[in-house]
Every structure is written in structure tokens, then in C-alpha cells.
Design a protein around this motif. Structure first.
Motif, PDB file in Angstrom:
ATOM      1  N   THR A  61       0.812  -1.216   0.000  1.00 41.02           N
ATOM      2  CA  THR A  61       0.000   0.000   0.000  1.00 41.02           C
ATOM      3  C   THR A  61       0.845   1.265   0.000  1.00 41.02           C
ATOM      4  N   TRP A 281      -7.719   5.901  -4.693  1.00 41.98           N
ATOM      5  CA  TRP A 281      -7.803   4.835  -3.710  1.00 41.98           C
ATOM      6  C   TRP A 281      -9.137   4.109  -3.631  1.00 41.98           C
ATOM      7  N   ILE A 411      -6.435   0.701   4.906  1.00 42.30           N
ATOM      8  CA  ILE A 411      -6.786   1.687   3.901  1.00 42.30           C
ATOM      9  C   ILE A 411      -8.083   2.416   4.243  1.00 42.30           C
TER      10      ILE A 411
END
Length: 442
Positions: A61, A281, A411
Motif C-alpha cells: 500500500t 484509492w 486503507i
């Protein structure tokens, strides 16, 4: 409609300048629509295949954040260089060059992911894509403002809707390519070729040279396009570009002392962060955070950009009815509710609903900020570039920040930072109030 008929339209209330008299207004307007659409198509094509690119490059990530940082850095450099490129090349050649750079960058990331899976090369390819798209962003907004003024209709929100339409098309094609297991290289290369070819054809309908203040002022004055007319215009495509370099630099720096403009930039920062974070994202958050497939991630991203398109198409009439300030406040609130719903969603359908509200909330921030920055026609070019630069800071700081937080806390938890910026944008909304008309401050 013929050029003469278009010029005779009752909506055209000003004589055409020398720069615009040589082009037909309707094809000019349509060409700007196409350019906005291609810009959205390019960004959404890359974003929709980001999970696949991430897998091909074998990135975690935080490394994805670095990869996207290449795009952001390129975009900021393109933003800085846009006025000089417009001055040197003019709208046609300048935007054509940007289209070619966008195509090269898009194809380059496909080649890197497929044949040379190196993070650094991917960042270079995305920097080229970002430079082309960042420079084109300023040029197409200035060109759209010039066309809007010449035609005499409010068109900038609709132009941004065409950008969102391009992102819808890109997301849909990306989801289809992912579902059919089309290799990233072939998907990105085909779209890159289409963008370059269509873009080069479209720019032929733009004016050949940049309008100067001497050309713009008479038409704007005859149209009554003073500060705060609500048209969102006030500058030609690169108005004032024929001024000496030292004077252009002095005027560009002077706008940074304007408190109102800085607050508008703060609105742009929050709203652009909300939009840009979804672009960067949302697909990965759907895949990693909600444990869905890459195809589902592309579909959810498509739902988000479709909601943005609806918001921008409806934005013009809504802004005319209620004014900028309440719309910006409600947009920020709606975006925050949608974002929170997406983060906390216990099921896929609730995440989709959150994405819809997130998209609607983020839809008008950028075009309204551009319109507010251009209220003063004498400073419009420098002001638009300044607030656009502040907005792009969100794209520069956002990817690595969310990537780092996502690596440390997950996330979905990293997306909470967007919530704070949306609240800040809501508090700064009064700075965008119209300078004249029924919504102006008393």
C-alpha cells in the motif's frame, strides 16, 4: 448551425474578439467538450486498472502511494508550466502536445507493468501522464472560459460534467477489461492511441493564438462581464500572455496575498482531496478494505464518477437557484456522510451508496472554485492558476499520506483524513460568495 447563425444568437451579447472571430462558436464549444472528456477518460482508464497494475508491479500500500506520487508531481509541474506553454505554443499546439504526453504516459505505465515491473519506471510514466494532464487542465479551463464568454452562456459546469462523463466511460471500459482479463498493456495502449488521435483532431477547432487583454476587454465590457457576473469567465485562453515575463510573474505572485483567494484555495484543497482520493484509492479500498474483486473495485469507482457526473450536470441550475455558499456547505456535508458510510459499510451495497453520496458531494468543488477565482476578470488567469495549484496540492500530498496511513492502520481508516478536510472546506465556503448579483454579500 452556421458560424453566422451562431454569432447572431440572442445569447451572444458581445462582439467577438480578433482571436475568436476566426472560429465557429459551436464547433469551438464542442471541441472543448471533447477535450474535457478525453482528460477524464485518461485518468479513469489508469485508475480503473490500478489494482491490476499494483498486482503486476507487486507493490504494497505504501508503495502504491509512491507510485501515485509520480502522477501528482508531474501534474504540479505541468500546472506551473501551463501558462508559459500556452504563451509559446497557443491553444491548438499546446493542448495537442498535452494530449500526446498523456497518451505516452498512459501507454508507458502499461508497458512498465507488463514488461518492466519497476516502481521507478512506473513513477516516470505517471509523471509524464500527470504533466500532460496538469498542463491541459489549466489550458482547457481557460479555453472553456473564453468559449463560454464568446457564446454568452454558463458552460463551465457542463464542461466539467463532460470530464466526469469521460471518467464514467473510462471506468466502464476498465471494469469490462478487468472482467474479461484483458492485459493492462493492451487496454491502456488502445485508449492512449484513441486519446492522441481524437485530441489532435479536436484542437483544430480551437483558436490559433492566445487572446490578449486588449482583445478580451472590449468583448467582455460589451457583454457586461464584470466581476461576479456569474458566468464563471472573465479571461480568455491565456489572457495577458503577451505581457512581459517579469510583469506576468509579478501578477502571478500578487494573487497569493489575497486572503479571499487563499480561502477559496482551501475549499479547493478539501474538495479536490475528496475527489482525488477517490480517483487514487477507491478501487483499492473496495478490493482491500471490503474484500471485493478487482472488477468490483472498478465498478464501484464507476459508480462514484457517475454520481459526480450527475452532480455536475445538475450543478448549474442548482447554483443559480441557491448560490455558491449553501451549495458548497451542503456538498461538503453530503460528501462527508458518503465517505463515512463507505468506510463503515458492513455490506457492499452500503459501500456503493456511500460512494454515490461521496461522488455527489465532491462534484461541484472544483468548478465552483474555478468560477469564484475568476470573479475578477483582471486577475482571472493568475487566480485560476493559483487556486488550481492549491487544489493540486491535494493530489501531491494525498497519495503518499493515505498510502502511509493505509499501510499502518488499514486503507479504510486512512480515509478519515478526508473527513477533516471536507469539514474545513465547509467552514471556508463563505469565501466563494458571489461578488455581485442576488447572492452577493450585502
Amino acid at each position: 448551425m452556421s458560424p453566422s447563425a451562431e454569432s447572431a444568437s440572442p445569447n451572444v451579447t458581445a462582439p467577438l474578439s480578433q482571436a475568436t472571430a476566426s472560429v465557429s462558436l459551436k464547433p469551438w464549444r464542442n471541441a472543448v467538450f471533447v477535450i474535457f472528456t478525453l482528460s477524464g477518460l485518461a485518468i479513469a482508464t489508469w485508475v480503473s486498472r490500478l489494482p491490476a497494475v499494483r498486482d503486476d508491479l507487486r507493490l504494497d500500500t505504501s508503495q502504491v502511494g509512491l507510485l501515485i506520487l509520480g502522477l501528482a508531481v508531474g501534474a504540479v509541474l505541468g500546472l506551473v508550466a501551463s501558462q508559459q506553454l500556452l504563451h509559446l505554443l497557443g491553444p491548438r499546439a499546446g493542448i495537442a502536445l498535452c494530449m500526446v504526453l498523456v497518451a505516452i504516459g498512459l501507454a508507458g505505465i502499461g508497458i512498465t507493468a507488463t514488461f518492466v515491473p519497476e516502481l521507478a519506471l512506473g513513477m516516470v510514466a505517471l509523471a509524464v501522464l500527470g504533466f500532460g494532464n496538469g498542463a491541459m487542465d489549466v489550458m482547457m479551463n481557460l479555453e472553456g472560459a473564453a468559449a463560454e464568454r464568446a457564446i454568452g452562456r454558463t458552460l463551465l459546469p457542463l464542461m466539467h460534467a463532460f470530464f466526469s462523463l469521460g471518467t464514467v466511460a473510462g471506468a466502464a471500459l476498465g471494469a469490462g477489461a478487468s472482467a474479461l482479463a484483458v492485459p493492462v498493456i493492451w487496454h491502456l495502449a488502445v485508449i492512449a492511441a484513441l486519446i492522441a488521435l481524437i485530441g489532435i483532431v479536436a484542437v483544430r477547432f480551437l483558436p490559433q493564438h492566445v487572446e490578449t487583454e486588449a482583445e478580451v476587454a472590449p468583448a467582455a465590457a460589451a457583454a457586461g462581464a464584470g466581476p461576479g457576473t456569474g458566468t464563471g469567465t472573465g479571461t480568455g485562453a491565456g489572457a495577458g500572455a503577451k505581457l512581459p515575463l517579469k510583469q506576468r510573474l509579478r501578477e502571478s505572485l500578487a494573487v497569493w496575498a489575497d486572503t479571499r483567494l487563499l480561502l477559496i484555495g482551501l475549499i479547493m484543497l478539501g474538495m479536490a482531496f475528496a475527489e482525488g482520493s477517490a480517483n487514487d484509492w477507491l478501487a483499492i479500498a473496495t478490493v482491500d478494505g471490503h474484500h471485493q474483486s478487482n472488477t468490483t473495485g472498478a465498478i464501484v469507482f464507476g459508480v462514484f464518477v457517475a454520481a459526480m457526473t450527475v452532480g455536475r450536470v445538475a450543478g448549474g441550475p442548482v447554483l443559480d437557484r441557491f448560490g455558491r455558499v449553501p451549495i458548497l456547505r451542503w456538498s461538503a456535508l453530503l460528501g462527508a456522510i458518503g465517505l463515512l458510510g463507505f468506510i463503515l459499510a458492513p455490506s457492499l451495497w452500503m459501500a456503493v451508496v456511500g460512494a454515490v453520496l461521496w461522488g455527489l458531494g465532491a462534484s461541484l468543488g472544483f468548478p465552483v472554485g474555478m468560477s469564484a477565482a475568476s470573479d475578477d476578470p483582471e486577475k482571472a488567469t493568475a487566480s485560476v492558476s493559483a487556486v488550481a495549484m492549491i487544489g493540486y496540492l491535494a493530489f501531491l500530498a494525498g497519495p503518499p499520506l493515505i498510502g502511509f496511513l493505509g499501510q499502518q492502520f488499514g486503507i479504510l481508516n486512512a480515509l478519515y483524513v478526508i473527513l477533516v478536510l471536507l469539514i474545513v472546506a465547509a467552514f471556508a465556503a463563505p469565501a466563494a460568495r458571489e461578488r455581485s448579483g442576488r447572492f452577493a454579500r450585502g
